[in-house]
Motif scaffolding. Structure first.
Motif, PDB file in Angstrom:
ATOM      1  N   GLY A  19     -44.195   9.523  67.560  1.00 29.73           N
ATOM      2  CA  GLY A  19     -43.235   9.156  68.699  1.00 29.73           C
ATOM      3  C   GLY A  19     -41.904   9.889  68.406  1.00 29.73           C
ATOM      4  O   GLY A  19     -42.050  10.941  67.902  1.00 29.73           O
ATOM      5  N   ARG A  52     -42.679   4.733  71.881  1.00 23.61           N
ATOM      6  CA  ARG A  52     -43.835   4.587  71.089  1.00 23.61           C
ATOM      7  C   ARG A  52     -45.206   4.957  71.738  1.00 23.61           C
ATOM      8  O   ARG A  52     -45.954   5.588  71.582  1.00 23.61           O
ATOM      9  CB  ARG A  52     -44.030   3.429  70.053  1.00 23.61           C
ATOM     10  CG  ARG A  52     -44.857   3.742  69.204  1.00 23.61           C
ATOM     11  CD  ARG A  52     -45.077   2.517  68.076  1.00 23.61           C
ATOM     12  NE  ARG A  52     -44.009   2.342  67.216  1.00 23.61           N
ATOM     13  CZ  ARG A  52     -44.142   2.869  65.994  1.00 23.61           C
ATOM     14  NH1 ARG A  52     -45.318   3.679  65.798  1.00 23.61           N
ATOM     15  NH2 ARG A  52     -43.227   2.762  65.070  1.00 23.61           N
ATOM     16  N   HIS A  55     -46.085   9.402  75.653  1.00 20.30           N
ATOM     17  CA  HIS A  55     -46.514  10.682  75.188  1.00 20.30           C
ATOM     18  C   HIS A  55     -45.295  11.477  75.709  1.00 20.30           C
ATOM     19  O   HIS A  55     -45.450  12.236  76.645  1.00 20.30           O
ATOM     20  CB  HIS A  55     -47.853  11.186  75.888  1.00 20.30           C
ATOM     21  CG  HIS A  55     -48.999  10.330  75.110  1.00 20.30           C
ATOM     22  ND1 HIS A  55     -49.494   9.477  75.759  1.00 20.30           N
ATOM     23  CD2 HIS A  55     -49.609  10.475  73.908  1.00 20.30           C
ATOM     24  CE1 HIS A  55     -50.452   8.786  75.034  1.00 20.30           C
ATOM     25  NE2 HIS A  55     -50.641   9.458  73.836  1.00 20.30           N
TER      26      HIS A  55
END
Length: 104
Positions: A19, A52, A55
């Motif tokens: 992340g 988190r 993408h």
């Protein structure tokens, strides 16, 4: 003894497989990890929990605000919104990443 730190080196960010990782000052919410006292520092690198499951492809940061772009092109901003620079249609600070709806 106090060490002077350049005002341009406020935080760091990295888009990793885990992340977005942040560290440094979060006085204006620019780390995206929630509200912190001005004196608090996120010394140890931390994951931005709000991103988190996103993408994130690109991350950019300035002294007072940050921006992330997902692989699908969704833009997220957070930090100082004083002059409307976050793109949310107001001048509020945002302490966690928020999608810029006008760009969808």
């Amino acid at each position: 003894r106090k060490t002077a730190v350049s005002p341009l080196v406020i935080m760091g960010q990295s888009a990793t497989k885990a992340g977005v990782v942040v560290w440094g000052s979060s006085e204006h919410g620019q780390l995206g990890i929630g509200s912190l006292q001005a004196e608090d520092r996120s010394v140890q690198p931390r994951i931005v929990e709000q991103l988190r499951s996103v993408h994130v492809r690109h991350v950019a940061c300035s002294r007072h605000y940050s921006c992330g772009v997902s692989e699908s092109g969704e833009v997220y901003t957070w930090g100082c919104g004083k002059d409307g620079q976050l793109g949310h249609g107001d001048s509020k600070d945002v302490c966690t990443p928020k999608a810029v709806r006008s760009l969808q």
